[in-house]
Scaffold this motif. Structure first.
Motif, PDB file in Angstrom:
ATOM      1  N   ARG A 195       3.641  13.224  84.231  1.00  0.00           N
ATOM      2  CA  ARG A 195       4.095  14.262  85.151  1.00  0.00           C
ATOM      3  C   ARG A 195       4.788  15.613  84.776  1.00  0.00           C
ATOM      4  NH1 ARG A 195       4.751  11.163  89.613  1.00  0.00           N
ATOM      5  NH2 ARG A 195       5.095  13.154  90.033  1.00  0.00           N
ATOM      6  N   GLY A 196       3.707  15.777  83.227  1.00  0.00           N
ATOM      7  CA  GLY A 196       4.719  17.278  82.699  1.00  0.00           C
ATOM      8  C   GLY A 196       6.167  16.821  82.693  1.00  0.00           C
ATOM      9  N   PHE A 197       6.445  16.063  81.456  1.00  0.00           N
ATOM     10  CA  PHE A 197       8.319  16.305  81.158  1.00  0.00           C
ATOM     11  C   PHE A 197       7.431  17.203  79.872  1.00  0.00           C
ATOM     12  CE2 PHE A 197       9.393  13.179  84.334  1.00  0.00           C
ATOM     13  CZ  PHE A 197      10.309  13.080  84.031  1.00  0.00           C
ATOM     14  N   HIS A 198       8.848  18.367  79.653  1.00  0.00           N
ATOM     15  CA  HIS A 198       7.799  18.955  77.969  1.00  0.00           C
ATOM     16  C   HIS A 198       8.235  17.911  77.527  1.00  0.00           C
ATOM     17  CE1 HIS A 198       7.396  22.232  76.067  1.00  0.00           C
ATOM     18  NE2 HIS A 198       9.163  22.524  75.624  1.00  0.00           N
ATOM     19  N   ARG A 199       9.359  17.356  76.261  1.00  0.00           N
ATOM     20  CA  ARG A 199       9.224  17.148  75.600  1.00  0.00           C
ATOM     21  C   ARG A 199      10.262  14.839  75.069  1.00  0.00           C
ATOM     22  NH1 ARG A 199      10.348  21.566  72.320  1.00  0.00           N
ATOM     23  NH2 ARG A 199      11.655  22.235  74.453  1.00  0.00           N
ATOM     24  N   HIS A 200      10.152  14.365  74.883  1.00  0.00           N
ATOM     25  CA  HIS A 200      10.762  13.294  74.670  1.00  0.00           C
ATOM     26  C   HIS A 200      11.420  13.233  73.351  1.00  0.00           C
ATOM     27  CE1 HIS A 200       9.756   8.098  74.975  1.00  0.00           C
ATOM     28  NE2 HIS A 200      10.935   9.627  74.265  1.00  0.00           N
ATOM     29  N   TRP A 201      12.437  12.837  73.464  1.00  0.00           N
ATOM     30  CA  TRP A 201      13.166  12.900  72.391  1.00  0.00           C
ATOM     31  C   TRP A 201      13.994  11.680  71.664  1.00  0.00           C
ATOM     32  CZ3 TRP A 201      16.586  17.985  71.676  1.00  0.00           C
ATOM     33  CH2 TRP A 201      16.406  19.212  71.028  1.00  0.00           C
ATOM     34  N   VAL A 202      13.559  11.334  70.420  1.00  0.00           N
ATOM     35  CA  VAL A 202      14.409   9.959  69.970  1.00  0.00           C
ATOM     36  C   VAL A 202      15.988  10.108  69.363  1.00  0.00           C
ATOM     37  CG1 VAL A 202      14.032   7.678  68.625  1.00  0.00           C
ATOM     38  CG2 VAL A 202      11.570   8.595  70.093  1.00  0.00           C
ATOM     39  N   ALA A 203      17.168   9.203  69.248  1.00  0.00           N
ATOM     40  CA  ALA A 203      17.917   9.733  69.209  1.00  0.00           C
ATOM     41  C   ALA A 203      18.984   9.038  67.688  1.00  0.00           C
ATOM     42  CB  ALA A 203      19.869   9.278  70.104  1.00  0.00           C
ATOM     43  N   GLU A 204      18.641   8.907  66.774  1.00  0.00           N
ATOM     44  CA  GLU A 204      19.273   7.623  65.264  1.00  0.00           C
ATOM     45  C   GLU A 204      21.133   8.187  66.413  1.00  0.00           C
ATOM     46  OE1 GLU A 204      20.582   8.224  61.225  1.00  0.00           O
ATOM     47  OE2 GLU A 204      19.472  10.100  62.168  1.00  0.00           O
ATOM     48  N   HIS A 205      20.651   6.160  66.072  1.00  0.00           N
ATOM     49  CA  HIS A 205      22.159   5.637  66.095  1.00  0.00           C
ATOM     50  C   HIS A 205      22.036   4.090  64.927  1.00  0.00           C
ATOM     51  CE1 HIS A 205      21.999   7.505  70.344  1.00  0.00           C
ATOM     52  NE2 HIS A 205      23.491   7.690  70.364  1.00  0.00           N
ATOM     53  N   HIS A 206      22.687   3.900  64.856  1.00  0.00           N
ATOM     54  CA  HIS A 206      22.636   2.990  63.246  1.00  0.00           C
ATOM     55  C   HIS A 206      24.169   1.918  63.809  1.00  0.00           C
ATOM     56  CE1 HIS A 206      20.521   4.771  61.013  1.00  0.00           C
ATOM     57  NE2 HIS A 206      21.045   6.333  61.119  1.00  0.00           N
ATOM     58  N   SER A 207      23.961   0.583  63.665  1.00  0.00           N
ATOM     59  CA  SER A 207      24.772  -0.404  63.798  1.00  0.00           C
ATOM     60  C   SER A 207      25.424  -1.085  65.073  1.00  0.00           C
ATOM     61  CB  SER A 207      25.944  -0.683  62.963  1.00  0.00           C
ATOM     62  OG  SER A 207      26.512  -1.644  62.904  1.00  0.00           O
ATOM     63  N   MET A 208      23.785  -0.595  66.024  1.00  0.00           N
ATOM     64  CA  MET A 208      23.811  -0.894  67.954  1.00  0.00           C
ATOM     65  C   MET A 208      23.007  -1.984  68.333  1.00  0.00           C
ATOM     66  SD  MET A 208      25.699   2.803  68.956  1.00  0.00           S
ATOM     67  CE  MET A 208      26.682   4.036  68.048  1.00  0.00           C
ATOM     68  N   PRO A 209      23.613  -3.386  68.429  1.00  0.00           N
ATOM     69  CA  PRO A 209      22.375  -4.040  68.740  1.00  0.00           C
ATOM     70  C   PRO A 209      22.226  -3.041  69.692  1.00  0.00           C
ATOM     71  CG  PRO A 209      24.431  -5.329  68.228  1.00  0.00           C
ATOM     72  CD  PRO A 209      24.977  -3.739  68.218  1.00  0.00           C
ATOM     73  N   GLY A 210      22.263  -2.838  70.722  1.00  0.00           N
ATOM     74  CA  GLY A 210      21.617  -2.265  72.532  1.00  0.00           C
ATOM     75  C   GLY A 210      20.907  -1.252  72.125  1.00  0.00           C
TER      76      GLY A 210
END
Length: 354
Positions: free
Chosen positions: A48-63
């Motif tokens: 659908r033309g979204f420019h980028r897909h980023w993933v965030a670093e998190h730790h010790s969070m079950p959700g």
């Protein structure tokens, strides 16, 4: 590299639209299901033309199943072919710069010209977990050393340590030592003024966490623009903001779903992180007065409702902040509803089907 940073505006969106993915795990669901949703979301975003897909670093969070962005990004790269992929971000003080250079050099080799390296200086977790990651109890040391760590990482990425430097004979592999290829553009991420000023002084693109620090958005962007110095990367400032957003066919359902994210934050703030609760659990929860006040403030900073309502809210926010790009993050228990939200937003802006 400028072309990799400045996205193309498609449809009737005023600026490029992108995706910030926390890989959220809802109650009754698994991390495997959440990661499968991320693949589905990345494919949709690309089509659908979204420019980028980023993933965030998190730790010790079950959700939040995004403790290892580089691994997830490699998986997403295998299921996409055009969309830019990156970290939003890697928390640099948690890692040795050489390790990050190797990981993102590998990602660049897997998906040439499609990788962004977004860096933050916060731990992305609680103090005890950060100490376990860093093998030190002194958390402020990493944050205070961030400019030096950034300079070291940049030299590893560029294979540019000067003669006589202790690391001059160390090479991040894969990397430029293997041939004339580019490297991932570096972004600085922040929720206050420190990274805004540093990004400006270094002439780097800047990403602001409006989704959890909305009051600081305009001051931080002003500071970034005032501090900006042209560089080999950018000749003018470029700032994106991450925005909590959820569109649904039924506005009542949108409210039910964003309430689950608000309850997740209440639980996290009280030291009880868990899976993202169901809408029924969120509606049945007896919020204390202080918690209710927090939830009301949290919901006030989320753009949610029907697709048209969301578009109006996003357009107003972009005008108010002057952001060069909007990065949308959807908080909801349902992975299917998160994916549907991006589809509705794409329709609202007339994004093409590529």
């Amino acid at each position: 590299m400028r072309d990799a940073i400045r996205g193309e505006v498609l449809g009737t969106a005023p600026v490029p639209l992108s995706v910030l993915d926390l890989v959220t795990v809802g109650s009754g669901r698994t991390a495997s299901q959440a990661l499968a949703t991320s693949v589905e979301l990345s494919r949709l975003a690309e089509s659908r033309g979204f420019h980028r897909h980023w993933v965030a670093e998190h730790h010790s969070m079950p959700g939040v199943a995004s403790s290892s962005p580089a691994v997830i990004l490699a998986h997403l790269a295998a299921h996409t072919s055009r969309i830019r992929l990156g970290s939003g971000g890697v928390m640099l003080p948690n890692h040795a710069p050489l390790v990050i250079a190797e990981q993102f050099g590998t990602l660049e080799a897997l998906a040439p010209g499609r990788v962004d390296l977004g860096l933050g200086r916060a731990p992305g977790t609680d103090g005890a977990t950060a100490a376990a990651l860093r093998r030190t109890a002194t958390l402020h040391e990493g944050a205070d050393d961030f400019p030096e760590q950034l300079a070291e990482l940049t030299r590893f990425l560029d294979d540019a340590f000067p003669d006589g430097h202790p690391y001059a004979r160390i090479h991040a592999v894969p990397g430029p030592v293997q041939g004339p290829k580019g490297r991932p553009p570096i972004w600085l991420l922040g929720s206050s003024g420190f990274s805004a000023r540093l990004a400006g002084l270094l002439g780097l693109p800047f990403a602001f966490a409006h989704h959890f620090s909305a009051r600081n958005t305009v001051p931080a962007l002003d500071l970034y623009r005032e501090s900006f110095r042209p560089s080999s990367v950018l000749d003018a400032p470029y700032a994106l903001i991450a925005v909590s957003t959820l569109a649904a066919d039924d506005p009542k359902e949108a409210h039910r779903q964003v309430l689950t994210g608000a309850l997740s934050m209440v639980q996290l703030r009280s030291g009880r992180p868990g899976l993202v609760p169901t809408p029924e659990e969120a509606e049945a929860y007896d919020f204390r007065p202080a918690e209710r006040e927090f939830v009301d403030g949290w919901l006030a900073d989320i753009v949610y409702g029907t697709a048209d309502e969301v578009r109006g809210g996003l357009d107003d926010l972009q005008k108010r902040t002057g952001a060069d790009e909007l990065m949308i993050t959807a908080h909801a228990h349902s992975g299917e509803l998160r994916v549907r939200s991006y589809e509705l937003i794409a329709d609202a802006y007339g994004l093409p089907r590529l």
